[in-house]
Write a protein that holds these residues in place. Structure first.
Motif, PDB file in Angstrom:
ATOM      1  N   CYS A   1      -5.929  -0.801  -1.661  1.00 39.23           N
ATOM      2  CA  CYS A   1      -6.808   0.271  -2.130  1.00 39.23           C
ATOM      3  C   CYS A   1      -6.713   0.336  -3.655  1.00 39.23           C
ATOM      4  O   CYS A   1      -5.629   0.528  -4.197  1.00 39.23           O
ATOM      5  CB  CYS A   1      -6.389   1.617  -1.524  1.00 39.23           C
ATOM      6  SG  CYS A   1      -7.353   2.980  -2.229  1.00 39.23           S
TER       7      CYS A   1
ATOM      8  N   CYS B   1      -5.362   4.008  -4.686  1.00 38.70           N
ATOM      9  CA  CYS B   1      -3.991   4.427  -4.325  1.00 38.70           C
ATOM     10  C   CYS B   1      -2.910   3.484  -4.896  1.00 38.70           C
ATOM     11  O   CYS B   1      -1.766   3.892  -5.018  1.00 38.70           O
ATOM     12  CB  CYS B   1      -3.824   4.471  -2.822  1.00 38.70           C
ATOM     13  SG  CYS B   1      -4.796   5.758  -2.035  1.00 38.70           S
TER      14      CYS B   1
ATOM     15  N   CYS C   1     -10.343   4.227   2.844  1.00 39.49           N
ATOM     16  CA  CYS C   1      -8.888   4.408   2.745  1.00 39.49           C
ATOM     17  C   CYS C   1      -8.516   5.713   3.440  1.00 39.49           C
ATOM     18  O   CYS C   1      -9.190   6.732   3.263  1.00 39.49           O
ATOM     19  CB  CYS C   1      -8.474   4.456   1.276  1.00 39.49           C
ATOM     20  SG  CYS C   1      -6.759   4.939   1.021  1.00 39.49           S
TER      21      CYS C   1
ATOM     22  N   PHE D   1       0.844  -1.207   0.000  1.00 38.91           N
ATOM     23  CA  PHE D   1       0.000   0.000   0.000  1.00 38.91           C
ATOM     24  C   PHE D   1       0.877   1.255   0.000  1.00 38.91           C
ATOM     25  O   PHE D   1       0.695   2.165  -0.806  1.00 38.91           O
ATOM     26  CB  PHE D   1      -0.936   0.018   1.212  1.00 38.91           C
ATOM     27  CG  PHE D   1      -1.696   1.310   1.349  1.00 38.91           C
ATOM     28  CD1 PHE D   1      -2.806   1.559   0.557  1.00 38.91           C
ATOM     29  CD2 PHE D   1      -1.262   2.302   2.223  1.00 38.91           C
ATOM     30  CE1 PHE D   1      -3.485   2.774   0.660  1.00 38.91           C
ATOM     31  CE2 PHE D   1      -1.934   3.522   2.324  1.00 38.91           C
ATOM     32  CZ  PHE D   1      -3.054   3.754   1.541  1.00 38.91           C
TER      33      PHE D   1
ATOM     34  N   THR E   1      -6.150   7.580   2.825  1.00 40.46           N
ATOM     35  CA  THR E   1      -5.586   8.569   1.898  1.00 40.46           C
ATOM     36  C   THR E   1      -6.661   9.132   0.971  1.00 40.46           C
ATOM     37  O   THR E   1      -6.735  10.340   0.779  1.00 40.46           O
ATOM     38  CB  THR E   1      -4.458   7.924   1.055  1.00 40.46           C
ATOM     39  OG1 THR E   1      -3.491   7.381   1.942  1.00 40.46           O
ATOM     40  CG2 THR E   1      -3.803   8.939   0.132  1.00 40.46           C
ATOM     41  N   CYS E   2      -7.514   8.243   0.372  1.00 39.54           N
ATOM     42  CA  CYS E   2      -8.439   8.706  -0.670  1.00 39.54           C
ATOM     43  C   CYS E   2      -9.911   8.433  -0.356  1.00 39.54           C
ATOM     44  O   CYS E   2     -10.784   8.801  -1.145  1.00 39.54           O
ATOM     45  CB  CYS E   2      -8.072   8.040  -2.006  1.00 39.54           C
ATOM     46  SG  CYS E   2      -8.546   6.296  -2.071  1.00 39.54           S
TER      47      CYS E   2
HETATM   48 ZN   LIG Z   1      -6.746   4.963  -1.275  1.00 40.45          ZN
END
Ligand SMILES: [Zn+2]
Length: 274
Positions: free
Chosen positions: A269, A272, A249, A182, A251-252
């Motif tokens: 993910c 990502c 996620c 990841f 991050t996103c």
């Molecule tokens: Zn993500």
């Protein structure tokens, strides 16, 4: 299963208290996962003095001053915990070690294992050498470039399978494989032939970083892992994909996906990781 950071945490704690100790007695409550078995194990261990406790991949090695070694693999749920002299042995306790230390005096360590996949073996110098040399490089003492070279061949192999193979690289299991992929932005089902040199370097760098970060937190307790004080590791809250199927996620915000790859739950993910 305990991976490198968890086994290394146990190693450091055992080494700190047991180095220079002598084994006074060994009491087996449950036989079957020790080699040699029963009284032969006791005879092989009593009187031995511990030079130090080392680690190779996920294997703990109690190295004795006479060149012999006791290896222990925790597998799913094996554990060494310091206990009181008057402890009552529980259902999953297998072996009690009594040790005498020149400064700390008498100490007791219990080997327990709920799932019974763990094992203990007494090894000669030659047997130890054969086992130690059968593993791939240790990520914490290998350069990023050398570690990246582990992920070149065979071209058709999936990247996650390569990371999990202890002959390719030592000590990384399912949790840290998913997390490192990841962080490096690489989908786990991609093949080695499809991965660029810069991606390989990024993966190697992330494997090293995540193992070091987890070690600082005394490892991850996703299942039954505890250290020698019976304490859980602190890294669970830092995981970004492992065990987070369907959750956003970090991050996103895309939901984390889970597939089965080579019989192992694999988390990633879709947005990502490419
Ligand atoms: Zn993500």
């Amino acid at each position: 299963m305990p991976e490198l950071p968890e086994v290394e945490t146990v190693r450091r704690q055992l080494d700190e208290r047991l180095r220079d100790s002598s084994i006074v007695s060994v009491h087996i409550f449950q036989m079957g996962r020790e080699f040699p078995s029963g009284k032969k194990l006791i005879d092989a261990l009593v009187g031995k003095r511990i030079l130090h406790i080392s680690r190779r991949a996920k294997l703990l090695l109690w190295d004795f001053t006479d060149g012999m070694t006791m290896s222990a693999h925790l597998k799913m749920t094996g554990r060494f915990v310091f206990v009181d002299e008057h402890v009552k042995n529980g259902k999953h306790d297998r072996i009690l070690f009594e040790l005498q230390h020149p400064l700390y005096g008498r100490q007791f360590v219990m080997w327990s294992d709920v799932r019974k996949f763990g094992y203990i073996s007494v090894l000669s110098k030659k047997e130890r050498e054969e086992i130690v040399s059968s593993y791939g490089p240790e990520p914490l003492t290998t350069s990023v470039e050398k570690l990246a070279d582990c992920f070149v061949l065979p071209k058709t192999r999936k990247i996650k399978s390569a990371i999990l193979d202890q002959k390719t690289i030592a000590g990384v299991g399912n949790i840290y494989a998913d997390e490192a992929l990841f962080r490096a932005g690489i989908l786990p089902m991609r093949t080695l032939g499809d991965i660029s040199a810069s991606e390989r370097l990024s993966l190697a760098k992330n494997i090293i970083e995540i193992l070091e970060e987890s070690l600082l937190q005394q490892g991850t307790s996703s299942h039954d892992y505890v250290d020698t004080q019976g304490k859980k590791g602190g890294f669970l809250d830092f995981l970004r994909v492992y065990g987070r199927e369907g959750e956003a996620c970090r991050t996103c915000a895309e939901p984390i996906s889970k597939i089965i790859l080579n019989q192992r739950g694999t988390h990633f993910c879709r947005r990502c990781q490419k």
